[in-house]
Scaffold this motif. Structure first.
Motif, PDB file in Angstrom:
ATOM      1  N   PHE A  18       0.392  -1.371  -0.011  1.00  0.00           N
ATOM      2  CA  PHE A  18      -0.108  -0.589   0.078  1.00  0.00           C
ATOM      3  C   PHE A  18       1.252   0.952   0.178  1.00  0.00           C
ATOM      4  CE2 PHE A  18      -2.952   3.097   1.786  1.00  0.00           C
ATOM      5  CZ  PHE A  18      -4.219   2.514   0.949  1.00  0.00           C
ATOM      6  N   GLU A  19       1.696   1.320  -1.105  1.00  0.00           N
ATOM      7  CA  GLU A  19       2.335   2.447  -1.503  1.00  0.00           C
ATOM      8  C   GLU A  19       1.680   3.877  -1.441  1.00  0.00           C
ATOM      9  OE1 GLU A  19       5.566   2.192  -1.446  1.00  0.00           O
ATOM     10  OE2 GLU A  19       4.975   0.136  -0.428  1.00  0.00           O
ATOM     11  N   LEU A  20       1.819   4.955  -0.396  1.00  0.00           N
ATOM     12  CA  LEU A  20       1.651   6.140  -1.115  1.00  0.00           C
ATOM     13  C   LEU A  20       2.444   6.947  -2.081  1.00  0.00           C
ATOM     14  CD1 LEU A  20      -0.286   8.575  -0.411  1.00  0.00           C
ATOM     15  CD2 LEU A  20       1.385   9.717   1.199  1.00  0.00           C
ATOM     16  N   ILE A  21       2.110   7.680  -3.209  1.00  0.00           N
ATOM     17  CA  ILE A  21       2.236   8.416  -4.621  1.00  0.00           C
ATOM     18  C   ILE A  21       2.578  10.269  -4.343  1.00  0.00           C
ATOM     19  CG2 ILE A  21       3.177   8.500  -6.847  1.00  0.00           C
ATOM     20  CD1 ILE A  21       3.134   5.416  -6.528  1.00  0.00           C
ATOM     21  N   PRO A  22       3.120  10.563  -3.987  1.00  0.00           N
ATOM     22  CA  PRO A  22       2.301  11.795  -3.998  1.00  0.00           C
ATOM     23  C   PRO A  22       2.395  13.039  -5.534  1.00  0.00           C
ATOM     24  CG  PRO A  22       4.602  12.783  -4.346  1.00  0.00           C
ATOM     25  CD  PRO A  22       4.609  11.292  -4.440  1.00  0.00           C
ATOM     26  N   ARG A  23       1.361  13.813  -6.353  1.00  0.00           N
ATOM     27  CA  ARG A  23       1.385  13.960  -7.535  1.00  0.00           C
ATOM     28  C   ARG A  23       2.736  14.897  -8.341  1.00  0.00           C
ATOM     29  NH1 ARG A  23      -1.046  13.082 -12.328  1.00  0.00           N
ATOM     30  NH2 ARG A  23       0.007  14.482 -14.030  1.00  0.00           N
ATOM     31  N   PHE A  24       3.216  15.452  -7.464  1.00  0.00           N
ATOM     32  CA  PHE A  24       4.417  15.632  -8.256  1.00  0.00           C
ATOM     33  C   PHE A  24       5.034  15.177  -8.586  1.00  0.00           C
ATOM     34  CE2 PHE A  24       9.072  17.812  -6.056  1.00  0.00           C
ATOM     35  CZ  PHE A  24       9.240  18.258  -7.760  1.00  0.00           C
ATOM     36  N   GLY A  25       5.319  13.832  -7.180  1.00  0.00           N
ATOM     37  CA  GLY A  25       6.358  12.453  -8.045  1.00  0.00           C
ATOM     38  C   GLY A  25       6.005  12.000  -9.349  1.00  0.00           C
ATOM     39  N   LEU A  26       4.481  11.380  -9.319  1.00  0.00           N
ATOM     40  CA  LEU A  26       4.790  11.276 -10.227  1.00  0.00           C
ATOM     41  C   LEU A  26       4.332  12.163 -11.948  1.00  0.00           C
ATOM     42  CD1 LEU A  26       2.920   8.628 -12.056  1.00  0.00           C
ATOM     43  CD2 LEU A  26       0.980   9.615 -11.202  1.00  0.00           C
ATOM     44  N   GLU A  27       4.702  12.762 -11.796  1.00  0.00           N
ATOM     45  CA  GLU A  27       4.654  14.439 -12.714  1.00  0.00           C
ATOM     46  C   GLU A  27       6.372  14.150 -12.971  1.00  0.00           C
ATOM     47  OE1 GLU A  27       3.409  18.347 -11.390  1.00  0.00           O
ATOM     48  OE2 GLU A  27       1.457  17.757 -11.968  1.00  0.00           O
ATOM     49  N   LEU A  28       6.938  13.927 -12.142  1.00  0.00           N
ATOM     50  CA  LEU A  28       8.952  13.865 -12.081  1.00  0.00           C
ATOM     51  C   LEU A  28       8.378  12.258 -13.308  1.00  0.00           C
ATOM     52  CD1 LEU A  28      10.184  15.065  -9.137  1.00  0.00           C
ATOM     53  CD2 LEU A  28       9.851  15.930 -11.782  1.00  0.00           C
ATOM     54  N   VAL A  29       8.292  11.359 -12.974  1.00  0.00           N
ATOM     55  CA  VAL A  29       8.394  10.043 -13.000  1.00  0.00           C
ATOM     56  C   VAL A  29       8.221  10.130 -14.781  1.00  0.00           C
ATOM     57  CG1 VAL A  29       7.792   8.000 -13.368  1.00  0.00           C
ATOM     58  CG2 VAL A  29       8.874   8.667 -10.464  1.00  0.00           C
ATOM     59  N   SER A  30       7.055  10.416 -14.670  1.00  0.00           N
ATOM     60  CA  SER A  30       6.033  10.637 -15.815  1.00  0.00           C
ATOM     61  C   SER A  30       6.991  11.354 -16.892  1.00  0.00           C
ATOM     62  CB  SER A  30       4.410  11.196 -16.071  1.00  0.00           C
ATOM     63  OG  SER A  30       3.860   9.960 -14.787  1.00  0.00           O
ATOM     64  N   CYS A  31       7.862  12.434 -16.652  1.00  0.00           N
ATOM     65  CA  CYS A  31       8.394  13.056 -17.852  1.00  0.00           C
ATOM     66  C   CYS A  31       9.806  12.994 -17.924  1.00  0.00           C
ATOM     67  CB  CYS A  31       8.382  14.545 -17.291  1.00  0.00           C
ATOM     68  SG  CYS A  31       7.010  15.844 -17.165  1.00  0.00           S
ATOM     69  N   LEU A  49      -0.977   3.274  -4.596  1.00  0.00           N
ATOM     70  CA  LEU A  49      -0.022   1.788  -5.807  1.00  0.00           C
ATOM     71  C   LEU A  49      -0.275   1.133  -4.559  1.00  0.00           C
ATOM     72  CD1 LEU A  49       0.830   0.515  -8.072  1.00  0.00           C
ATOM     73  CD2 LEU A  49       3.156   0.542  -7.267  1.00  0.00           C
ATOM     74  N   MET A  50      -1.258  -0.268  -4.988  1.00  0.00           N
ATOM     75  CA  MET A  50      -2.099  -1.340  -3.964  1.00  0.00           C
ATOM     76  C   MET A  50      -2.030  -2.496  -4.535  1.00  0.00           C
ATOM     77  SD  MET A  50      -5.668  -1.026  -2.940  1.00  0.00           S
ATOM     78  CE  MET A  50      -5.292   0.472  -2.447  1.00  0.00           C
ATOM     79  N   GLU A  51      -1.202  -3.811  -3.710  1.00  0.00           N
ATOM     80  CA  GLU A  51      -1.163  -5.299  -4.521  1.00  0.00           C
ATOM     81  C   GLU A  51      -1.917  -6.094  -3.583  1.00  0.00           C
ATOM     82  OE1 GLU A  51       2.276  -8.122  -6.137  1.00  0.00           O
ATOM     83  OE2 GLU A  51       2.429  -5.675  -5.898  1.00  0.00           O
ATOM     84  N   LEU A  52      -2.528  -7.023  -3.885  1.00  0.00           N
ATOM     85  CA  LEU A  52      -2.806  -8.067  -3.117  1.00  0.00           C
ATOM     86  C   LEU A  52      -2.382  -9.421  -3.648  1.00  0.00           C
ATOM     87  CD1 LEU A  52      -7.160  -7.907  -3.730  1.00  0.00           C
ATOM     88  CD2 LEU A  52      -5.194  -6.388  -2.810  1.00  0.00           C
ATOM     89  N   ALA A  53      -1.841 -10.282  -2.599  1.00  0.00           N
ATOM     90  CA  ALA A  53      -1.157 -11.841  -3.279  1.00  0.00           C
ATOM     91  C   ALA A  53      -1.893 -12.729  -2.098  1.00  0.00           C
ATOM     92  CB  ALA A  53      -0.505 -11.861  -2.624  1.00  0.00           C
ATOM     93  N   HIS A 147       5.870   3.496   1.975  1.00  0.00           N
ATOM     94  CA  HIS A 147       5.177   2.629   2.862  1.00  0.00           C
ATOM     95  C   HIS A 147       4.093   2.677   3.507  1.00  0.00           C
ATOM     96  CE1 HIS A 147       9.255   0.996   0.684  1.00  0.00           C
ATOM     97  NE2 HIS A 147       9.090   1.372   1.680  1.00  0.00           N
ATOM     98  N   LEU A 148       3.164   2.778   3.538  1.00  0.00           N
ATOM     99  CA  LEU A 148       1.899   3.621   4.408  1.00  0.00           C
ATOM    100  C   LEU A 148       1.683   1.655   5.213  1.00  0.00           C
ATOM    101  CD1 LEU A 148      -0.533   6.018   2.899  1.00  0.00           C
ATOM    102  CD2 LEU A 148       1.244   6.690   3.628  1.00  0.00           C
ATOM    103  N   GLY A 149       1.467   0.675   4.812  1.00  0.00           N
ATOM    104  CA  GLY A 149       1.175   0.149   5.823  1.00  0.00           C
ATOM    105  C   GLY A 149       1.247  -0.067   6.547  1.00  0.00           C
ATOM    106  N   ASP A 150       2.967   0.588   6.623  1.00  0.00           N
ATOM    107  CA  ASP A 150       3.846   0.319   7.601  1.00  0.00           C
ATOM    108  C   ASP A 150       4.579   1.419   8.530  1.00  0.00           C
ATOM    109  OD1 ASP A 150       5.730   0.721   6.070  1.00  0.00           O
ATOM    110  OD2 ASP A 150       7.575  -2.088   5.734  1.00  0.00           O
ATOM    111  N   GLY A 151       3.927   2.494   7.793  1.00  0.00           N
ATOM    112  CA  GLY A 151       4.367   3.697   8.432  1.00  0.00           C
ATOM    113  C   GLY A 151       5.814   4.020   7.944  1.00  0.00           C
TER     114      GLY A 151
END
Length: 240
Positions: A18-31, A49-53, A147-151
């Motif tokens: 369960f991963e937190l991503i900010p808009r600013f970071g996503l813009e940098l990565v995308s560009c 961004l979350m994942e189940l297993a 990693h919001l799942g573990d703080g």
């Protein structure tokens, strides 16, 4: 954090990321990063961004995820979602997250922190640290993810657009002091994944309980009386 609690309740132990991503970071990565693109048609201030297993290979996880997301949407916790339909698509989404740190270099200087906080304090921490640093350095650009799942949070701050990189990095000590003071005030730790090393020796002295530091030094001296094992790291050893 309400969404995290909802997903944990809806999916049980199947939620493994369960991963937190900010808009600013996503813009940098995308560009700036290869094979990275914004998966959403609409821009939002925050993404998860979350994942189940499952240990049961026969279990179908798509229905579990779809029900959980539909319920979260009804409760106003989610505005939009993209679900990977293949391993390749899943790798593409994870590439966005894993490229965040590297992408920041394209925006100039960054002052970075590796923290952990009680989950319940994370929203308040993000709000307060953003406000405090905006007052200290007008135009500073937060890139807080983790990693919001573990703080665990990577509380990174990029120089204002067009600012002098060297002048901004000269603020490192002041900014880190503000970030670490707030972290400790909220019951968190100044070091989560990446340890103390050399850079945080002084911080450990400042924030760690003196009795605990004394005990650590006694153990270090007993095991390494000549201070030849990683000298200068983690602990300041008087007389060496």
């Amino acid at each position: 954090m309400a969404l995290l609690a909802h997903m944990q309740m809806a999916s049980g132990d199947r939620l493994i990321a369960f991963e937190l991503i900010p808009r600013f970071g996503l813009e940098l990565v995308s560009c700036h990063m290869p094979r990275c693109r914004d998966p959403m048609e609409t821009a939002y201030p925050w993404y998860v961004l979350m994942e189940l297993a499952s240990s049961n290979q026969a279990e179908e996880l798509d229905p579990v995820l779809e029900r959980a997301l539909a319920s979260a949407h009804e409760k106003g916790m989610v505005q939009d979602a993209v679900v990977a339909a293949s391993e390749e698509q899943a790798e593409g989404l994870w590439r966005l997250r894993h490229s965040l740190s590297e992408a920041q270099k394209y925006a100039g200087g960054s002052i970075k922190h590796d923290l952990s906080l009680p989950q319940s304090r994370i929203p308040q921490f993000i709000q307060q640290v953003t406000e405090q640093l905006a007052h200290r350095v007008p135009g500073i650009r937060p890139c807080i993810f983790g990693h919001l799942g573990d703080g665990n949070l990577h509380a990174n701050f990029t120089q204002p657009e067009g600012a002098d990189k060297a002048a901004f990095l000269d603020c490192w000590a002041d900014i880190s002091r503000m970030v670490h003071d707030l972290t400790v005030e909220m019951g968190g730790s100044i070091s989560a994944e990446h340890g103390i090393g050399r850079m945080k020796v002084g911080d450990l002295e400042r924030y760690k309980d003196p009795a605990a530091l004394a005990a650590m030094r006694r153990i270090k001296t007993a095991l390494d009386p000549n201070n030849i094992l990683n000298p200068g790291r983690i602990l300041a050893m008087p007389g060496h």
